[in-house]
Design a protein around this motif. Sequence first.
Motif, PDB file in Angstrom:
ATOM      1  N   SER A  40       0.240  -4.888  -5.880  1.00  0.00           N
ATOM      2  CA  SER A  40       0.530  -3.464  -5.793  1.00  0.00           C
ATOM      3  C   SER A  40       0.889  -2.880  -6.915  1.00  0.00           C
ATOM      4  O   SER A  40       0.941  -1.583  -7.014  1.00  0.00           O
ATOM      5  CB  SER A  40       1.096  -3.181  -4.486  1.00  0.00           C
ATOM      6  OG  SER A  40       2.356  -3.643  -4.346  1.00  0.00           O
ATOM      7  N   ASP A  41       1.819  -3.796  -7.648  1.00  0.00           N
ATOM      8  CA  ASP A  41       2.618  -3.331  -9.011  1.00  0.00           C
ATOM      9  C   ASP A  41       1.326  -2.656  -9.733  1.00  0.00           C
ATOM     10  O   ASP A  41       0.698  -3.146 -10.355  1.00  0.00           O
ATOM     11  CB  ASP A  41       3.220  -4.361  -9.672  1.00  0.00           C
ATOM     12  CG  ASP A  41       4.128  -3.749 -10.847  1.00  0.00           C
ATOM     13  OD1 ASP A  41       3.670  -2.788 -11.711  1.00  0.00           O
ATOM     14  OD2 ASP A  41       5.045  -4.408 -11.098  1.00  0.00           O
ATOM     15  N   PRO A  42       1.472  -1.058  -9.961  1.00  0.00           N
ATOM     16  CA  PRO A  42       0.501  -0.512 -10.881  1.00  0.00           C
ATOM     17  C   PRO A  42       0.200  -0.839 -12.300  1.00  0.00           C
ATOM     18  O   PRO A  42      -0.725  -1.113 -12.852  1.00  0.00           O
ATOM     19  CB  PRO A  42       1.191   1.137 -10.780  1.00  0.00           C
ATOM     20  CG  PRO A  42       2.143   1.008  -9.558  1.00  0.00           C
ATOM     21  CD  PRO A  42       2.557  -0.164  -9.617  1.00  0.00           C
ATOM     22  N   ALA A  43       1.399  -1.170 -12.869  1.00  0.00           N
ATOM     23  CA  ALA A  43       1.508  -1.836 -14.296  1.00  0.00           C
ATOM     24  C   ALA A  43       0.649  -3.259 -14.382  1.00  0.00           C
ATOM     25  O   ALA A  43      -0.064  -3.430 -15.181  1.00  0.00           O
ATOM     26  CB  ALA A  43       2.986  -1.668 -14.868  1.00  0.00           C
ATOM     27  N   VAL A  44       0.941  -3.987 -13.374  1.00  0.00           N
ATOM     28  CA  VAL A  44       0.276  -5.276 -13.465  1.00  0.00           C
ATOM     29  C   VAL A  44      -1.347  -5.120 -13.147  1.00  0.00           C
ATOM     30  O   VAL A  44      -2.135  -5.483 -13.984  1.00  0.00           O
ATOM     31  CB  VAL A  44       0.988  -6.246 -12.264  1.00  0.00           C
ATOM     32  CG1 VAL A  44       0.179  -7.564 -12.145  1.00  0.00           C
ATOM     33  CG2 VAL A  44       2.238  -6.698 -12.397  1.00  0.00           C
ATOM     34  N   LEU A  45      -1.426  -4.235 -12.105  1.00  0.00           N
ATOM     35  CA  LEU A  45      -3.142  -4.036 -12.045  1.00  0.00           C
ATOM     36  C   LEU A  45      -3.623  -3.563 -13.139  1.00  0.00           C
ATOM     37  O   LEU A  45      -4.705  -3.688 -13.551  1.00  0.00           O
ATOM     38  CB  LEU A  45      -3.132  -3.078 -10.798  1.00  0.00           C
ATOM     39  CG  LEU A  45      -2.782  -3.742  -9.452  1.00  0.00           C
ATOM     40  CD1 LEU A  45      -2.611  -2.599  -8.303  1.00  0.00           C
ATOM     41  CD2 LEU A  45      -3.570  -4.822  -8.824  1.00  0.00           C
TER      42      LEU A  45
END
Length: 235
Positions: A40-45
Amino acid sequence: MARANDTTCLMSNAQSHKQLKISPARQAMVQQQLVARGISDPAVLRAMQEVPRERFVPESIRDAACEDRALPVGNGQTISQPYIVAYMTEKLQVRPEHRVLEIGTGTGYQTAILHRLGAEVYSVERIAHLHESARQRLADLGFGPVHLRCGDGTLGWPEHAPYDRIIVTAGAPETPAPLVEQLAESGRIVIPIGRRDYQVLICVEKREGRTVETTLIPCRFVGLIGQQGWPQAEH
Ligand code: SAH
């Protein structure tokens, strides 16, 4: 000062903040394999969506690049399954100001993801051919500057320590002591630990000089070979 066998290099950062094209295959990969399984981490996605995974696998299997599995990349090595890359990266909790050490550059895919998160990345690979092609590939794709070295990563990269985060992408019998030594206070290591053919991901955190370990999920990586790892390649 770099030692004689170091091949440290600094790459052009001309494209580092460039808008990258998002392919439908990568978009589907992120939704179906990552979001659906709890990443769920937006930066990872965002990084997983933007880094062109298909450019990190041999051309003959480019169509399979975003499939839900690890893929062979030559020299008996593999590029990890997208979910495992995203999972390890999320658990690492990388922030833009972090200095991150990666052991096992392989194709440079994970290196590119870490770079895309804004970290200052140092990555070590023991196989010269893989190190050299990753260097070339990352330069061609404009992922830089990143610092790459060919050598035994079980000894870390002491010249640039301490590291806020350390990620090991090969399976180790135990956490190499030099990596714990080179970890900054409040830092964390994510590493697969176990047998040659089966491991469990472990998160090691350094708190007030002591280490605290958390067991994560089972996984399967190629062996971490070196002075503080497995003695030799398995054939
Ligand atoms: N992160 C890579 C996949 C790594 S596969 C990617 O995104 O493509 C594991 C890699 O670890 C292999 O390339 C292997 O050669 C390397 N490796 C194994 N032992 C090592 C060691 N002691 N030091 C550095 N690299 C090592």
